[in-house]
Design a protein around this motif. Structure first.
Motif, mmCIF file in Angstrom:
data_model
loop_
_atom_site.group_PDB
_atom_site.id
_atom_site.type_symbol
_atom_site.label_atom_id
_atom_site.label_comp_id
_atom_site.label_asym_id
_atom_site.label_seq_id
_atom_site.Cartn_x
_atom_site.Cartn_y
_atom_site.Cartn_z
ATOM 1 N N LEU A 100 -26.290 -5.517 51.597
ATOM 2 C CA LEU A 100 -26.327 -6.824 52.215
ATOM 3 C C LEU A 100 -27.000 -7.832 51.406
ATOM 4 O O LEU A 100 -28.157 -8.022 51.155
ATOM 5 C CB LEU A 100 -26.900 -6.970 53.479
ATOM 6 N N LEU A 101 -26.198 -8.667 50.977
ATOM 7 C CA LEU A 101 -26.766 -9.804 49.974
ATOM 8 C C LEU A 101 -26.254 -11.228 50.379
ATOM 9 O O LEU A 101 -26.327 -11.528 51.625
ATOM 10 C CB LEU A 101 -26.175 -9.710 48.530
ATOM 11 N N GLU A 102 -25.939 -12.256 49.575
ATOM 12 C CA GLU A 102 -25.353 -13.341 50.056
ATOM 13 C C GLU A 102 -24.332 -13.456 50.889
ATOM 14 O O GLU A 102 -23.433 -12.516 50.849
ATOM 15 C CB GLU A 102 -25.564 -14.391 49.067
ATOM 16 N N ASP A 103 -23.855 -14.496 51.383
ATOM 17 C CA ASP A 103 -22.529 -14.867 51.992
ATOM 18 C C ASP A 103 -21.581 -14.746 51.092
ATOM 19 O O ASP A 103 -21.712 -15.234 49.952
ATOM 20 C CB ASP A 103 -22.374 -16.039 52.985
ATOM 21 N N CYS A 104 -20.303 -14.414 51.106
ATOM 22 C CA CYS A 104 -19.256 -14.457 50.501
ATOM 23 C C CYS A 104 -18.678 -15.763 50.029
ATOM 24 O O CYS A 104 -18.304 -16.349 50.998
ATOM 25 C CB CYS A 104 -17.864 -13.547 50.971
ATOM 26 N N PRO A 105 -18.839 -16.330 48.778
ATOM 27 C CA PRO A 105 -18.455 -17.634 48.493
ATOM 28 C C PRO A 105 -17.174 -18.031 48.945
ATOM 29 O O PRO A 105 -16.879 -19.282 49.217
ATOM 30 C CB PRO A 105 -18.714 -17.873 46.806
ATOM 31 N N MET A 106 -15.978 -17.149 48.737
ATOM 32 C CA MET A 106 -14.865 -17.704 49.036
ATOM 33 C C MET A 106 -14.324 -17.547 50.467
ATOM 34 O O MET A 106 -13.264 -18.488 51.002
ATOM 35 C CB MET A 106 -13.746 -16.775 48.007
ATOM 36 N N GLU A 107 -14.992 -16.729 50.999
ATOM 37 C CA GLU A 107 -14.786 -16.749 52.427
ATOM 38 C C GLU A 107 -13.404 -16.570 52.965
ATOM 39 O O GLU A 107 -12.637 -16.938 54.037
ATOM 40 C CB GLU A 107 -15.210 -17.918 52.903
ATOM 41 N N GLU A 108 -12.433 -15.921 52.154
ATOM 42 C CA GLU A 108 -11.035 -15.560 52.282
ATOM 43 C C GLU A 108 -10.835 -14.338 51.658
ATOM 44 O O GLU A 108 -11.137 -14.166 50.619
ATOM 45 C CB GLU A 108 -10.232 -16.650 52.157
ATOM 46 N N ALA A 109 -9.951 -13.439 52.125
ATOM 47 C CA ALA A 109 -9.288 -12.334 51.772
ATOM 48 C C ALA A 109 -8.565 -12.454 50.480
ATOM 49 O O ALA A 109 -8.163 -13.535 49.992
ATOM 50 C CB ALA A 109 -8.370 -11.447 52.729
ATOM 51 N N SER A 110 -8.551 -11.393 49.526
ATOM 52 C CA SER A 110 -7.755 -11.666 48.050
ATOM 53 C C SER A 110 -6.221 -11.916 48.583
ATOM 54 O O SER A 110 -5.790 -11.495 49.478
ATOM 55 C CB SER A 110 -7.868 -10.469 47.278
ATOM 56 N N THR A 111 -5.911 -12.689 47.505
ATOM 57 C CA THR A 111 -4.197 -12.871 47.630
ATOM 58 C C THR A 111 -3.596 -11.587 46.815
ATOM 59 O O THR A 111 -4.191 -10.735 45.949
ATOM 60 C CB THR A 111 -3.948 -13.889 46.321
ATOM 61 N N ILE A 112 -2.408 -11.061 47.531
ATOM 62 C CA ILE A 112 -1.570 -9.957 47.104
ATOM 63 C C ILE A 112 -0.279 -10.118 46.468
ATOM 64 O O ILE A 112 0.345 -11.033 47.106
ATOM 65 C CB ILE A 112 -1.474 -8.803 48.321
ATOM 66 N N VAL A 113 -0.025 -9.738 45.362
ATOM 67 C CA VAL A 113 1.311 -10.143 44.933
ATOM 68 C C VAL A 113 1.721 -8.643 44.515
ATOM 69 O O VAL A 113 1.148 -7.918 43.693
ATOM 70 C CB VAL A 113 1.177 -10.880 43.538
#
Length: 207
Positions: free
Chosen positions: A168-181
């Motif tokens: 457990l570190l810092e909050d996730c900077p992007m705050e959204e799941a990865s894009t899937i292609v």
């Protein structure tokens, strides 16, 4: 909650752990340990017919599991490490350590595929033992149907009592799941727009 070395040692030994990424907190297990992958599904309450993403340190490691065409190489070079998951044709499993069956899916033409990702995460280059990289199955660290956690406290509250350890570190900077292609079909198809916007992919012919 352990140190990075402690948590990765638990992961190596076949445990299920929570790890941070640049997008959301994830729950992870070794992808070549079917019993660990099964336990990950049970902890998350995930349907077994929903495949997991395979996380690796980079394209060289990814080539052990999937095949890259020209477009896949261009996308990986541009956006890895980062919030892009590519669905690619799986290589012949006899060529590498066999993965748990939940890592495989099937393209419309019947081709076996794997969703593969190289996260921009602090542990990305440390998933090794005896200098050999082991594959990691990863999905968001939440109960199925609940929001993906972007904060350490959310991940701990969601699955913390069920996993073997947590980084457990810092909050996730992007705050959204990865894009899937998906590049395992023609034309390539956007399966999910996430932290990497579609506008960044349009120059590569992804719509």
């Amino acid at each position: 909650m352990g140190t990075r070395a402690e948590v990765l040692n638990v992961l190596h030994s076949g445990g299920v752990v929570i790890l941070p990424t640049e997008t959301v907190y994830g729950v992870a297990a070794r992808a070549d340990r079917p019993e660990a992958v099964n336990r990950l599904y049970a902890i998350k309450g995930r349907d077994f017919d929903k495949p997991l993403a395979l996380c690796v340190s980079g394209m060289d490691a990814a080539k052990n599991y999937v095949t890259f065409d020209r477009l896949a190489k261009r996308l990986a070079k541009k956006f890895w490490p980062g919030p892009l998951t590519l669905v690619l044709p799986a290589r012949d499993p006899s060529l590498f350590t066999r993965l748990a069956p939940q890592l495989y899916s099937t393209a419309p033409d019947g081709t076996p595929t794997i969703a593969i990702r190289c996260p921009d995460a602090i542990w990305r280059t440390e998933i090794t033992f005896a200098k050999i990289e082991y594959p990691v199955a990863l999905t968001s660290a939440n109960r199925s149907g609940e929001p993906a956690p972007t904060q350490a406290s959310q991940a701990s509250k969601s699955l913390g009592y069920d996993v073997d350890d947590m980084l457990l570190l810092e909050d996730c900077p992007m705050e959204e799941a990865s894009t899937i292609v998906s590049l395992a079909e023609s034309p390539p198809r956007l399966l999910r727009e996430g932290a990497l916007p579609l506008s960044a992919l349009k120059p590569f012919g992804i719509t």
